[in-house]
Design an enzyme around this catalytic site. Structure first.
Site, PDB file in Angstrom:
ATOM      1  N   LYS A  21      12.272  -7.968   1.226  1.00  0.00           N
ATOM      2  CA  LYS A  21      11.354  -8.896   0.570  1.00  0.00           C
ATOM      3  C   LYS A  21      10.031  -8.133   0.416  1.00  0.00           C
ATOM      4  CE  LYS A  21       8.120 -12.309   0.380  1.00  0.00           C
ATOM      5  NZ  LYS A  21       6.750 -11.929  -0.016  1.00  0.00           N
ATOM      6  N   HIS A  22       9.849  -7.519  -0.745  1.00  0.00           N
ATOM      7  CA  HIS A  22       8.643  -6.727  -0.983  1.00  0.00           C
ATOM      8  C   HIS A  22       7.500  -7.644  -1.412  1.00  0.00           C
ATOM      9  CE1 HIS A  22       6.707  -2.962  -1.101  1.00  0.00           C
ATOM     10  NE2 HIS A  22       7.675  -2.234  -1.626  1.00  0.00           N
ATOM     11  N   ASN A  72       0.792  -1.239   0.000  1.00  0.00           N
ATOM     12  CA  ASN A  72       0.000   0.000   0.000  1.00  0.00           C
ATOM     13  C   ASN A  72       0.820   1.282   0.000  1.00  0.00           C
ATOM     14  OD1 ASN A  72       0.741  -0.776   2.591  1.00  0.00           O
ATOM     15  ND2 ASN A  72      -1.088   0.050   3.567  1.00  0.00           N
ATOM     16  N   GLU A  81       4.484  -4.901  12.550  1.00  0.00           N
ATOM     17  CA  GLU A  81       3.499  -3.827  12.403  1.00  0.00           C
ATOM     18  C   GLU A  81       2.374  -4.415  11.565  1.00  0.00           C
ATOM     19  OE1 GLU A  81       1.194  -1.401  11.069  1.00  0.00           O
ATOM     20  OE2 GLU A  81       2.744  -0.522   9.810  1.00  0.00           O
ATOM     21  N   LEU A  82       1.286  -4.794  12.249  1.00  0.00           N
ATOM     22  CA  LEU A  82       0.258  -5.625  11.623  1.00  0.00           C
ATOM     23  C   LEU A  82      -1.016  -4.829  11.342  1.00  0.00           C
ATOM     24  CD1 LEU A  82       0.979  -8.806  13.756  1.00  0.00           C
ATOM     25  CD2 LEU A  82       2.085  -8.031  11.653  1.00  0.00           C
ATOM     26  N   CYS A 117      -3.232   0.840   7.132  1.00  0.00           N
ATOM     27  CA  CYS A 117      -3.410   0.166   8.415  1.00  0.00           C
ATOM     28  C   CYS A 117      -3.936   1.112   9.483  1.00  0.00           C
ATOM     29  CB  CYS A 117      -2.106  -0.475   8.863  1.00  0.00           C
ATOM     30  SG  CYS A 117      -0.712   0.669   9.000  1.00  0.00           S
ATOM     31  N   GLU A 155     -10.740  -6.398   9.855  1.00  0.00           N
ATOM     32  CA  GLU A 155     -10.160  -5.228   9.223  1.00  0.00           C
ATOM     33  C   GLU A 155     -10.701  -5.070   7.808  1.00  0.00           C
ATOM     34  OE1 GLU A 155      -5.844  -3.084   8.600  1.00  0.00           O
ATOM     35  OE2 GLU A 155      -5.898  -5.271   8.625  1.00  0.00           O
ATOM     36  N   GLY A 190       2.276  -6.141   7.696  1.00  0.00           N
ATOM     37  CA  GLY A 190       1.331  -6.938   6.929  1.00  0.00           C
ATOM     38  C   GLY A 190       0.211  -7.457   7.793  1.00  0.00           C
ATOM     39  N   SER A 191      -0.336  -8.591   7.397  1.00  0.00           N
ATOM     40  CA  SER A 191      -1.487  -9.171   8.081  1.00  0.00           C
ATOM     41  C   SER A 191      -1.081  -9.812   9.396  1.00  0.00           C
ATOM     42  CB  SER A 191      -2.153 -10.219   7.191  1.00  0.00           C
ATOM     43  OG  SER A 191      -1.307 -11.355   7.044  1.00  0.00           O
TER      44      SER A 191
END
Length: 450
Positions: A151-152, A128, A224-225, A258, A353, A202-203
């Site tokens: 690692k994108h 994002n 950071e989720l 997020c 979410e 991410g998730s």
């Protein structure tokens, strides 16, 4: 695969790294760390300033790449790139003071804590904010003397390669490297003894999986989720101002943020007024080609994101939520901005979410009920409180909100100088600021007896 989510044009496909490429990259990153960690702050800062200059000089080109690969309007993309540049400049200038030794007054000797870099850090980043997320994570840790392997996410490979290119151009040739890692490679890479930490945005499921792997090898991690941030509007708030700020914050990146305010908790006394005003405000927003300067909303980055959001909306409506505005599927990757009223905690748009342009309006009976609703979630990333009584919000309400960040009369945002992160299932650890820059360091105590 690089695919335009607005036109559905496939630009190019890429192969995952081979085992030999993975070994080569980790080895180069480890060797670079051994040199880079011994370099001076001024040398590291110079490279970060070089990177800031490159970002500013190429902001329009980079924003166009973001627009075509993940659908963010170019105006937002330019802002993202400029924020990355500001981050580089801030840590180049302030890294030495943030990492300064901490001294202690102890008897019979001299004592201090010094912060030493750990080594190569694996950075697992989302789609994002294709530039801001990798740089938000990496810039402080590069200043601390670590090296980064990125690692994108697989949907923005050209952005990942461009980041690799411009960091190399800035003088960080092996200190920052991109690597196209497949999921089945992750266990071996995280387990490699040369990798000293893992940072993932991410998730929740992805974060827990990466954290388990890191913990099993006794490695530091920062997660950071997800988030389902509450946006509390009390009876005495400026309704017009709150509505405008909610709409702008929720529709940023077409709702795929997020820290986006996903649950608007509105005092019953102003609920109807707020609902009507929000519908009118959201109606002003429309989709367009993200490469055009005037475009407000771009597409969602992938079709599966639109499918998931549509199901969350339909299931919630089936449970009694009322569509005040929008709700229509406009294409493969576009859902009309949607305002849902009469939302209750058992509905998917409340307890899961939502990653897209959906507004969830929940009625609160009083201040205590608003706090209960805000905390009724597995997440705890950020929260906003809108009220005319700022002192009461700061003193009595903000401390009771279960979140890593709480903003009064402002939507939550990341600030380059300030620690960023959450609690509960929103993650562990912090990025940015004095806390974030030390996450991947060894705080070593040194004592010298008199």
């Amino acid at each position: 695969m690089s695919k335009n989510p607005f036109t559905q044009e496939v630009y190019k496909t890429f192969e995952y790294a081979t085992k030999s490429q993975v070994e080569e990259t980790i080895s180069a990153s480890h060797s670079a760390y051994q040199r880079f960690s011994k370099s001076s702050f001024s040398e590291r800062g110079e490279k970060l300033q070089n990177l800031a200059n490159i970002l500013k000089e190429n902001k329009n080109e980079l924003a166009h790449l973001v627009a075509t690969e993940m659908g963010k309007p170019v105006s937002s993309g330019v802002s993202e790139i400029m924020k990355c540049a500001s981050c580089c400049e801030y840590y180049a200038q302030n890294g030495p003071s943030l990492l300064a030794n901490q001294t202690y007054d102890v008897p019979n000797g001299k004592c201090y804590v010094t912060y030493q870099a750990l080594g190569p850090i694996l950075s697992i980043m989302p789609f994002n904010f294709p530039f801001w997320m990798p740089f938000k994570m990496s810039i402080p840790h590069l200043m601390a003397g670590n090296t980064i392997i990125l690692k994108h996410t697989a949907s923005v490979p050209q952005c990942a390669l461009k980041i690799d290119e411009i960091t190399t151009q800035a003088g960080l040739e092996h200190e920052f490297k991109n690597l196209f890692l497949s999921t089945d490679m992750m266990e071996d890479v995280i387990g490699d003894p040369r990798i000293k930490g893992v940072s993932l945005t991410g998730s929740v499921s992805a974060g827990k999986s990466a954290a388990r792997l890191a913990a099993s090898h006794m490695k530091k991690f920062v997660m950071e989720l997800g988030g389902s941030d509450p946006f509390i509007v009390l009876q005495d708030a400026d309704v017009e101002e709150a509505v405008k700020k909610l709409a702008a914050a929720r529709l940023r990146v077409t709702g795929c943020t997020c820290i986006s305010p996903k649950r608007a908790i509105i005092s019953k006394e102003i609920y109807d007024q707020f609902e009507s005003a929000l519908a009118n405000e959201v109606a002003k927003w429309s989709y367009g080609d993200p490469t055009e300067q005037e475009t407000q909303l771009g597409p969602l980055a992938r079709e599966d994101l639109a499918d998931q959001l549509q199901k969350q909306i339909e299931d919630s409506v089936g449970m009694g939520a009322r569509v005040v505005y929008g709700g229509e599927r406009l294409g493969a990757t576009m859902i009309q901005p949607t305002v849902l009223a009469d939302v209750t905690p058992e509905m998917p748009v409340f307890h899961t979410e939502t990653f897209g342009p959906v507004f969830c309006l929940v009625k609160s009976e009083n201040e205590e009920h608003a706090v209960q609703l805000a905390n009724d979630t597995e997440y705890g990333l950020g929260a906003s409180i809108f009220t005319s009584n700022k002192e009461k919000a700061e003193r009595e309400i903000a401390p009771r909100i279960e979140s890593g960040m709480c903003f009064v009369n402002s939507p939550v945002k990341s600030i380059v100088e300030v620690p960023f992160g959450g609690v509960k299932n929103s993650g562990l650890g912090r990025e940015l600021g004095g806390l974030g820059i030390k996450e991947f360091t060894n705080p070593k105590t040194i004592f010298i007896k008199n």
